[in-house]
Design a protein around this motif. Structure first.
Motif, PDB file in Angstrom:
ATOM      1  N   ALA A  20       0.822  -1.213   0.000  1.00  0.00           N
ATOM      2  CA  ALA A  20       0.000   0.000   0.000  1.00  0.00           C
ATOM      3  C   ALA A  20       0.854   1.261   0.000  1.00  0.00           C
ATOM      4  O   ALA A  20       0.450   2.280  -0.562  1.00  0.00           O
ATOM      5  N   ALA A  21       2.026   1.202   0.606  1.00  0.00           N
ATOM      6  CA  ALA A  21       2.866   2.387   0.763  1.00  0.00           C
ATOM      7  C   ALA A  21       3.989   2.484  -0.260  1.00  0.00           C
ATOM      8  O   ALA A  21       4.717   3.469  -0.267  1.00  0.00           O
ATOM      9  N   ARG A  22       4.109   1.520  -1.131  1.00  0.00           N
ATOM     10  CA  ARG A  22       5.287   1.458  -2.005  1.00  0.00           C
ATOM     11  C   ARG A  22       5.455   2.672  -2.915  1.00  0.00           C
ATOM     12  O   ARG A  22       6.573   3.004  -3.296  1.00  0.00           O
ATOM     13  N   ASN A  23       4.372   3.345  -3.268  1.00  0.00           N
ATOM     14  CA  ASN A  23       4.480   4.526  -4.125  1.00  0.00           C
ATOM     15  C   ASN A  23       4.456   5.831  -3.334  1.00  0.00           C
ATOM     16  O   ASN A  23       4.413   6.907  -3.920  1.00  0.00           O
ATOM     17  N   GLY A  24       4.469   5.722  -2.015  1.00  0.00           N
ATOM     18  CA  GLY A  24       4.445   6.920  -1.178  1.00  0.00           C
ATOM     19  C   GLY A  24       3.105   7.633  -1.260  1.00  0.00           C
ATOM     20  O   GLY A  24       2.075   7.022  -1.536  1.00  0.00           O
ATOM     21  N   GLY A  25       3.128   8.915  -0.998  1.00  0.00           N
ATOM     22  CA  GLY A  25       1.899   9.699  -1.079  1.00  0.00           C
ATOM     23  C   GLY A  25       0.978   9.478   0.088  1.00  0.00           C
ATOM     24  O   GLY A  25       1.422   9.364   1.230  1.00  0.00           O
ATOM     25  N   ARG A  26      -0.307   9.377  -0.211  1.00  0.00           N
ATOM     26  CA  ARG A  26      -1.334   9.213   0.816  1.00  0.00           C
ATOM     27  C   ARG A  26      -1.794   7.765   0.871  1.00  0.00           C
ATOM     28  O   ARG A  26      -1.996   7.128  -0.150  1.00  0.00           O
ATOM     29  N   VAL A  27      -2.032   7.294   2.095  1.00  0.00           N
ATOM     30  CA  VAL A  27      -2.565   5.949   2.300  1.00  0.00           C
ATOM     31  C   VAL A  27      -3.819   6.065   3.156  1.00  0.00           C
ATOM     32  O   VAL A  27      -3.788   6.683   4.215  1.00  0.00           O
ATOM     33  N   LEU A  28      -4.915   5.486   2.671  1.00  0.00           N
ATOM     34  CA  LEU A  28      -6.159   5.422   3.432  1.00  0.00           C
ATOM     35  C   LEU A  28      -6.317   4.006   3.946  1.00  0.00           C
ATOM     36  O   LEU A  28      -6.318   3.053   3.175  1.00  0.00           O
ATOM     37  N   GLU A  29      -6.438   3.875   5.253  1.00  0.00           N
ATOM     38  CA  GLU A  29      -6.605   2.570   5.896  1.00  0.00           C
ATOM     39  C   GLU A  29      -8.009   2.520   6.503  1.00  0.00           C
ATOM     40  O   GLU A  29      -8.406   3.418   7.236  1.00  0.00           O
ATOM     41  N   VAL A  30      -8.740   1.484   6.181  1.00  0.00           N
ATOM     42  CA  VAL A  30     -10.099   1.333   6.695  1.00  0.00           C
ATOM     43  C   VAL A  30     -10.073   0.294   7.801  1.00  0.00           C
ATOM     44  O   VAL A  30      -9.861  -0.894   7.549  1.00  0.00           O
ATOM     45  N   GLY A  31     -10.226   0.755   9.032  1.00  0.00           N
ATOM     46  CA  GLY A  31     -10.179  -0.115  10.201  1.00  0.00           C
ATOM     47  C   GLY A  31      -8.796  -0.139  10.831  1.00  0.00           C
ATOM     48  O   GLY A  31      -7.794  -0.290  10.138  1.00  0.00           O
ATOM     49  N   PHE A  32      -8.746   0.045  12.132  1.00  0.00           N
ATOM     50  CA  PHE A  32      -7.473   0.067  12.869  1.00  0.00           C
ATOM     51  C   PHE A  32      -7.143  -1.289  13.484  1.00  0.00           C
ATOM     52  O   PHE A  32      -5.974  -1.678  13.513  1.00  0.00           O
ATOM     53  N   GLY A  33      -8.154  -2.006  13.962  1.00  0.00           N
ATOM     54  CA  GLY A  33      -7.926  -3.331  14.544  1.00  0.00           C
ATOM     55  C   GLY A  33      -6.920  -3.299  15.672  1.00  0.00           C
ATOM     56  O   GLY A  33      -7.036  -2.532  16.624  1.00  0.00           O
ATOM     57  N   LEU A  34      -5.885  -4.105  15.550  1.00  0.00           N
ATOM     58  CA  LEU A  34      -4.793  -4.129  16.523  1.00  0.00           C
ATOM     59  C   LEU A  34      -3.698  -3.122  16.184  1.00  0.00           C
ATOM     60  O   LEU A  34      -2.700  -3.028  16.891  1.00  0.00           O
ATOM     61  N   GLY A  35      -3.868  -2.407  15.097  1.00  0.00           N
ATOM     62  CA  GLY A  35      -2.861  -1.422  14.691  1.00  0.00           C
ATOM     63  C   GLY A  35      -1.662  -2.030  13.990  1.00  0.00           C
ATOM     64  O   GLY A  35      -0.640  -1.370  13.834  1.00  0.00           O
ATOM     65  N   LEU A  36      -1.794  -3.272  13.549  1.00  0.00           N
ATOM     66  CA  LEU A  36      -0.656  -3.957  12.933  1.00  0.00           C
ATOM     67  C   LEU A  36      -0.207  -3.280  11.648  1.00  0.00           C
ATOM     68  O   LEU A  36       0.978  -2.964  11.484  1.00  0.00           O
ATOM     69  N   SER A  37      -1.128  -3.051  10.735  1.00  0.00           N
ATOM     70  CA  SER A  37      -0.741  -2.408   9.480  1.00  0.00           C
ATOM     71  C   SER A  37      -0.468  -0.918   9.697  1.00  0.00           C
ATOM     72  O   SER A  37       0.402  -0.346   9.040  1.00  0.00           O
ATOM     73  N   ALA A  38      -1.180  -0.305  10.637  1.00  0.00           N
ATOM     74  CA  ALA A  38      -0.955   1.116  10.915  1.00  0.00           C
ATOM     75  C   ALA A  38       0.493   1.363  11.344  1.00  0.00           C
ATOM     76  O   ALA A  38       1.132   2.299  10.867  1.00  0.00           O
ATOM     77  N   GLY A  39       0.997   0.534  12.225  1.00  0.00           N
ATOM     78  CA  GLY A  39       2.389   0.679  12.658  1.00  0.00           C
ATOM     79  C   GLY A  39       3.368   0.480  11.513  1.00  0.00           C
ATOM     80  O   GLY A  39       4.352   1.214  11.389  1.00  0.00           O
TER      81      GLY A  39
END
Length: 98
Positions: free
Chosen positions: A47-66
């Motif tokens: 999701a982040a490979r091209n930089g810019g903005r990332v929209l994440e739907v759902g935080f859950g345990l915060g695994l992908s957020a971190g």
């Protein structure tokens, strides 16, 4: 999933989370488990490979957020969360990541 009507979906906001060191359940539904961390890290990298903005739907345990926050090429990371308990943890995560 048991969230068929708009009223049921609105109720999701107020259902208490059951959080342990290894899993998150909401209303008896498994939401995320710690064993998913490698998968979420890989998804974050994609999701982040091209930089810019990332929209994440759902935080859950915060695994992908971190994992997304650790990516220097990301200029902006937005997270949407519907559940009030999870949202409180998201706010703490955001404050610690600022």
């Amino acid at each position: 999933h048991g969230l068929g009507s708009c009223e049921d979906r609105r109720a999701w906001t107020g259902i208490n989370e059951v959080l342990t060191s290894t899993r998150l359940d909401i209303g008896g539904h498994p939401v995320m488990q710690a064993w998913e961390a490698p998968y979420m890290a890989r998804l974050a990298a994609v999701a982040a490979r091209n930089g810019g903005r990332v929209l994440e739907v759902g935080f859950g345990l915060g695994l992908s957020a971190g994992a997304i926050q650790a990516r220097t090429e990301v200029a902006e990371h937005l997270i949407m969360e519907a559940n009030a308990d999870v949202y409180r943890r998201l706010q703490a995560f955001a404050a610690a990541s600022a």
